[in-house]
Scaffold this motif. Structure first.
Motif, PDB file in Angstrom:
ATOM      1  N   LEU A   1       0.832  -1.203   0.000  1.00 46.29           N
ATOM      2  CA  LEU A   1       0.000   0.000   0.000  1.00 46.29           C
ATOM      3  C   LEU A   1       0.868   1.255   0.000  1.00 46.29           C
ATOM      4  O   LEU A   1       0.545   2.250  -0.663  1.00 46.29           O
ATOM      5  CB  LEU A   1      -0.932  -0.007   1.214  1.00 46.29           C
ATOM      6  CG  LEU A   1      -1.947  -1.163   1.256  1.00 46.29           C
ATOM      7  CD1 LEU A   1      -2.747  -1.120   2.551  1.00 46.29           C
ATOM      8  CD2 LEU A   1      -2.885  -1.104   0.051  1.00 46.29           C
TER       9      LEU A   1
ATOM     10  N   HIS B   1       2.169   1.902  -3.471  1.00 49.59           N
ATOM     11  CA  HIS B   1       1.108   2.499  -4.293  1.00 49.59           C
ATOM     12  C   HIS B   1       0.925   3.976  -3.961  1.00 49.59           C
ATOM     13  O   HIS B   1       0.832   4.826  -4.859  1.00 49.59           O
ATOM     14  CB  HIS B   1      -0.208   1.755  -4.069  1.00 49.59           C
ATOM     15  CG  HIS B   1      -1.391   2.423  -4.699  1.00 49.59           C
ATOM     16  ND1 HIS B   1      -1.639   2.383  -6.057  1.00 49.59           N
ATOM     17  CD2 HIS B   1      -2.389   3.171  -4.158  1.00 49.59           C
ATOM     18  CE1 HIS B   1      -2.729   3.064  -6.323  1.00 49.59           C
ATOM     19  NE2 HIS B   1      -3.211   3.550  -5.194  1.00 49.59           N
TER      20      HIS B   1
ATOM     21  N   ILE C   1      -0.593  -3.943  -7.789  1.00 47.63           N
ATOM     22  CA  ILE C   1       0.152  -4.508  -6.664  1.00 47.63           C
ATOM     23  C   ILE C   1      -0.334  -5.938  -6.442  1.00 47.63           C
ATOM     24  O   ILE C   1      -1.526  -6.173  -6.208  1.00 47.63           O
ATOM     25  CB  ILE C   1      -0.035  -3.694  -5.371  1.00 47.63           C
ATOM     26  CG1 ILE C   1       0.199  -2.200  -5.617  1.00 47.63           C
ATOM     27  CG2 ILE C   1       0.898  -4.231  -4.288  1.00 47.63           C
ATOM     28  CD1 ILE C   1       1.622  -1.832  -5.934  1.00 47.63           C
ATOM     29  N   HIS C   2       0.575  -6.897  -6.514  1.00 46.06           N
ATOM     30  CA  HIS C   2       0.252  -8.310  -6.294  1.00 46.06           C
ATOM     31  C   HIS C   2       0.762  -8.701  -4.905  1.00 46.06           C
ATOM     32  O   HIS C   2       1.968  -8.625  -4.639  1.00 46.06           O
ATOM     33  CB  HIS C   2       0.906  -9.182  -7.357  1.00 46.06           C
ATOM     34  CG  HIS C   2       0.505  -8.824  -8.759  1.00 46.06           C
ATOM     35  ND1 HIS C   2      -0.490  -9.496  -9.442  1.00 46.06           N
ATOM     36  CD2 HIS C   2       0.963  -7.861  -9.607  1.00 46.06           C
ATOM     37  CE1 HIS C   2      -0.625  -8.971 -10.645  1.00 46.06           C
ATOM     38  NE2 HIS C   2       0.248  -7.978 -10.774  1.00 46.06           N
ATOM     39  N   PHE C   3      -0.149  -9.126  -4.040  1.00 44.62           N
ATOM     40  CA  PHE C   3       0.175  -9.481  -2.661  1.00 44.62           C
ATOM     41  C   PHE C   3       0.223 -11.011  -2.548  1.00 44.62           C
ATOM     42  O   PHE C   3      -0.753 -11.690  -2.853  1.00 44.62           O
ATOM     43  CB  PHE C   3      -0.890  -8.948  -1.700  1.00 44.62           C
ATOM     44  CG  PHE C   3      -1.034  -7.457  -1.685  1.00 44.62           C
ATOM     45  CD1 PHE C   3      -0.420  -6.692  -0.695  1.00 44.62           C
ATOM     46  CD2 PHE C   3      -1.811  -6.798  -2.630  1.00 44.62           C
ATOM     47  CE1 PHE C   3      -0.566  -5.312  -0.655  1.00 44.62           C
ATOM     48  CE2 PHE C   3      -1.967  -5.417  -2.608  1.00 44.62           C
ATOM     49  CZ  PHE C   3      -1.338  -4.673  -1.617  1.00 44.62           C
TER      50      PHE C   3
ATOM     51  N   VAL D   1      -7.018  -5.098   2.771  1.00 45.34           N
ATOM     52  CA  VAL D   1      -6.818  -4.548   1.427  1.00 45.34           C
ATOM     53  C   VAL D   1      -8.158  -4.171   0.793  1.00 45.34           C
ATOM     54  O   VAL D   1      -8.252  -3.172   0.066  1.00 45.34           O
ATOM     55  CB  VAL D   1      -6.047  -5.549   0.548  1.00 45.34           C
ATOM     56  CG1 VAL D   1      -6.013  -5.086  -0.910  1.00 45.34           C
ATOM     57  CG2 VAL D   1      -4.627  -5.722   1.070  1.00 45.34           C
TER      58      VAL D   1
ATOM     59  N   ALA E   1      -8.630  -0.454  -0.486  1.00 42.78           N
ATOM     60  CA  ALA E   1      -8.875  -0.184  -1.901  1.00 42.78           C
ATOM     61  C   ALA E   1     -10.027   0.787  -2.113  1.00 42.78           C
ATOM     62  O   ALA E   1     -10.071   1.500  -3.128  1.00 42.78           O
ATOM     63  CB  ALA E   1      -9.149  -1.492  -2.637  1.00 42.78           C
TER      64      ALA E   1
ATOM     65  N   LEU F   1      -5.946   1.784  -7.260  1.00 38.73           N
ATOM     66  CA  LEU F   1      -5.267   0.559  -6.851  1.00 38.73           C
ATOM     67  C   LEU F   1      -5.893  -0.655  -7.522  1.00 38.73           C
ATOM     68  O   LEU F   1      -7.109  -0.857  -7.460  1.00 38.73           O
ATOM     69  CB  LEU F   1      -5.325   0.400  -5.327  1.00 38.73           C
ATOM     70  CG  LEU F   1      -4.752  -0.910  -4.759  1.00 38.73           C
ATOM     71  CD1 LEU F   1      -3.264  -1.023  -5.062  1.00 38.73           C
ATOM     72  CD2 LEU F   1      -5.000  -0.988  -3.247  1.00 38.73           C
TER      73      LEU F   1
ATOM     74  N   ALA G   1      -5.417  -4.297  -6.898  1.00 41.54           N
ATOM     75  CA  ALA G   1      -4.793  -5.265  -5.994  1.00 41.54           C
ATOM     76  C   ALA G   1      -5.163  -6.694  -6.398  1.00 41.54           C
ATOM     77  O   ALA G   1      -6.330  -6.988  -6.663  1.00 41.54           O
ATOM     78  CB  ALA G   1      -5.218  -4.998  -4.557  1.00 41.54           C
TER      79      ALA G   1
END
Length: 219
Positions: free
Chosen positions: A76, A79, A87-89, A104, A108, A114, A116
């Motif tokens: 985060l 971003h 963004i890949h978690f 998240v 978001a 974002l 995600a």
């Protein structure tokens, strides 16, 4: 701490072959014996994202964040600070992943740009199910740090082969950043990138002590 982190002390330059082991051992002592407020771990950790990327990260680029724990805070922050949309978690521990999903999802709503993607598995050289020792942000399957710190709970997590992960994501061209804090998996996952490493513009790694026996060692 900022002077050390940014290497602005005259005559001092960080030497990974010596200083990584020193600071790792010092941090273990400080965090769990002395409880020093002046050198508290999160004060040091706060500096890890304060340097601008050169060249800058791209707004439409992709960041792969491996080892997000419960909050995905670094993803985060990346971003918010650098404007990267995708963004890949990656978080393999089911309990942590459930908390990550909730956080998240809420985050978001306040970040309309974002994009995600959440993945409930870890990175490795091959697909497997692995038992790890649970110790919150120090949970690991790769070292003895969790045993030294007194971890008693375990969990079975999924690990996916790195090359298969990248193929599934279908990211075209370069990957702006791989940001890795996975409590020892870096020693297996980074070599497993193979030729794909050439596609990674920036690689950030939190290194960890791993090993066996009575002591600790740096891989």
């Amino acid at each position: 701490l900022s002077l050390f982190q940014n290497q602005t002390i005259p005559g001092y330059h960080y030497d990974p072959s010596v200083d990584c082991q020193f600071w790792g051992a010092y941090g273990i002592r400080d965090r769990h014996v002395e409880f020093s407020r002046e050198l508290e771990f999160m004060k040091v950790a706060a500096f890890r994202l304060d340097q601008p990327f050169d060249p800058p990260l791209r707004g439409d680029g992709h960041v792969l964040y491996v080892g997000t724990h419960r909050t995905g805070g670094d993803g985060l922050a990346i971003h918010d600070r650098y404007g990267v949309e995708h963004i890949h978690f990656f978080e393999p521990v089911p309990e942590f992943f459930a908390a990550l999903q909730d956080l998240v999802t809420v985050a978001a709503r306040r970040r309309p740009r974002l994009r995600a993607s959440l993945h409930n598995f870890g990175w490795g050289a091959k697909q497997a199910e692995v038992e790890i020792a649970l110790d919150e942000s120090a949970s690991s399957a790769f070292g003895v740090v969790n045993k030294v710190l007194g971890a008693t709970e375990t969990a079975v997590v999924r690990v996916q082969e790195v090359s298969q992960i990248l193929e599934t994501l279908r990211i075209q061209g370069e990957i702006d950043l791989v940001h890795m804090n996975c409590e020892g998996c870096e020693y297996e996952a980074i070599p497993a990138l193979g030729p794909a490493l050439a596609r990674v513009r920036f690689l950030q790694i939190a290194t960890h002590m791993v090993g066996g026996g009575a002591g600790l060692q740096v891989a």
